[in-house]
Design a protein around this motif. Sequence first.
Motif, PDB file in Angstrom:
ATOM      1  N   ASP A 175       0.877  -1.167   0.000  1.00 13.17           N
ATOM      2  CA  ASP A 175       0.000   0.000   0.000  1.00 13.17           C
ATOM      3  C   ASP A 175       0.919   1.224   0.000  1.00 13.17           C
ATOM      4  O   ASP A 175       1.105   1.893   1.025  1.00 13.17           O
ATOM      5  CB  ASP A 175      -0.908  -0.030   1.232  1.00 13.17           C
ATOM      6  N   PHE A 176       1.483   1.512  -1.161  1.00 10.17           N
ATOM      7  CA  PHE A 176       2.594   2.453  -1.225  1.00 10.17           C
ATOM      8  C   PHE A 176       2.180   3.902  -0.983  1.00 10.17           C
ATOM      9  O   PHE A 176       2.941   4.669  -0.379  1.00 10.17           O
ATOM     10  CB  PHE A 176       3.316   2.305  -2.567  1.00 10.17           C
ATOM     11  N   ILE A 177       1.010   4.295  -1.447  1.00  8.11           N
ATOM     12  CA  ILE A 177       0.572   5.676  -1.229  1.00  8.11           C
ATOM     13  C   ILE A 177       0.477   5.967   0.269  1.00  8.11           C
ATOM     14  O   ILE A 177       0.960   7.002   0.751  1.00  8.11           O
ATOM     15  CB  ILE A 177      -0.789   5.929  -1.910  1.00  8.11           C
ATOM     16  N   GLN A 178      -0.127   5.041   1.010  1.00 10.97           N
ATOM     17  CA  GLN A 178      -0.216   5.207   2.467  1.00 10.97           C
ATOM     18  C   GLN A 178       1.174   5.216   3.099  1.00 10.97           C
ATOM     19  O   GLN A 178       1.436   5.968   4.048  1.00 10.97           O
ATOM     20  CB  GLN A 178      -1.050   4.065   3.069  1.00 10.97           C
ATOM     21  N   ALA A 179       2.065   4.379   2.573  1.00  7.71           N
ATOM     22  CA  ALA A 179       3.430   4.329   3.104  1.00  7.71           C
ATOM     23  C   ALA A 179       4.149   5.655   2.894  1.00  7.71           C
ATOM     24  O   ALA A 179       4.780   6.191   3.822  1.00  7.71           O
ATOM     25  CB  ALA A 179       4.209   3.203   2.436  1.00  7.71           C
ATOM     26  N   TYR A 180       4.047   6.208   1.668  1.00  8.45           N
ATOM     27  CA  TYR A 180       4.702   7.485   1.397  1.00  8.45           C
ATOM     28  C   TYR A 180       4.182   8.567   2.343  1.00  8.45           C
ATOM     29  O   TYR A 180       4.960   9.362   2.884  1.00  8.45           O
ATOM     30  CB  TYR A 180       4.444   7.938  -0.056  1.00  8.45           C
ATOM     31  N   GLU A 181       2.863   8.589   2.532  1.00 10.41           N
ATOM     32  CA  GLU A 181       2.270   9.609   3.401  1.00 10.41           C
ATOM     33  C   GLU A 181       2.759   9.460   4.846  1.00 10.41           C
ATOM     34  O   GLU A 181       3.022  10.458   5.525  1.00 10.41           O
ATOM     35  CB  GLU A 181       0.740   9.513   3.337  1.00 10.41           C
ATOM     36  N   ALA A 182       2.896   8.209   5.296  1.00 10.84           N
ATOM     37  CA  ALA A 182       3.355   7.970   6.665  1.00 10.84           C
ATOM     38  C   ALA A 182       4.795   8.439   6.851  1.00 10.84           C
ATOM     39  O   ALA A 182       5.124   9.100   7.857  1.00 10.84           O
ATOM     40  CB  ALA A 182       3.230   6.491   7.010  1.00 10.84           C
ATOM     41  N   PHE A 183       5.655   8.116   5.890  1.00  9.03           N
ATOM     42  CA  PHE A 183       7.062   8.523   6.019  1.00  9.03           C
ATOM     43  C   PHE A 183       7.224  10.030   5.830  1.00  9.03           C
ATOM     44  O   PHE A 183       8.076  10.655   6.472  1.00  9.03           O
ATOM     45  CB  PHE A 183       7.939   7.750   5.036  1.00  9.03           C
TER      46      PHE A 183
END
Length: 302
Positions: A117-125
Amino acid sequence: MYRYLLPFVLCSGLLGGCAANMSAQQNATQMSNLLLAEPAPMSVRSQMAISRYNQILNQVSLKDEERAQLLHQRGMLYDSVGLAGLAQFDFNQAIQLKPDLAEAYNSIGVHYTQQMDFIQAYEAFDATLDINPDYEFAFLNRGIALYYGGRPDLALQDLGAFYSKDASDPYRALWSYLAASEIDKVQATKDLSIARKSLDKDNWATNLVDLYLDKISEGKLLSALISGVSSQQQLTDRLCEAYFYLGKYHSARGERGIASNYFKLTLSTNVFEYVEHRYARLELNLLREETSKAEHSDDQAN
């Protein structure tokens, strides 16, 4: 003794078993005399710590900030014993209670990456670094997310920044190389060769870099891995790392069956908190997708 050297052939379920003698012979050649890990035992200390956190969280009146910190710490413990779902729940709860808890965003970002779930990952980082621009491992974790998300140019920026903070670390050099090789493998190899000069010679993982530079064989890598090992846990930790990078090494050469076996061996170590263990299953999923696409293409051709 901790040294388990066995003639070893694994028939990859990814490729439908050992359907051809040639494939079996290749696996036998590549994976013979493989050093096997004893899976890490479930930490009693971590389980007791989780129990203590449960008591405090359930019985003590806490401020939101205090509860958020404890939830994050318990989530980290859940992660360390392989209870990913419980860990992710705690990280989410911690963020709700304390929206500026950088560590919790970083932790949950890793879970999103594992789930692709890369979009969520980018937002988290991004949130981690917005709150704390000096949170060093967020650069590693966001770089890995970008790498698996198919954005190697941006991944290289983050992984390069992470590497630049410690040019003696072979793991940092390897991740930077993995991203760079998606852009230009020849140049990436040249850069890795230059980076090799600054790596810590006493760090056994420098041998992994030498493997990627074709300076040593897999057999010599496994021999180097054993050197200086003083406990079963240390051996298992090293094997977790070695299996993963051997999997990446063979995957890059199109040897999906061998790569799959190494990633499965990574998972078998139970070293849940290591980056290599975290992403071994993702690698297996990607290999399955590649194999499925290849089989579909063959069916269409026929």
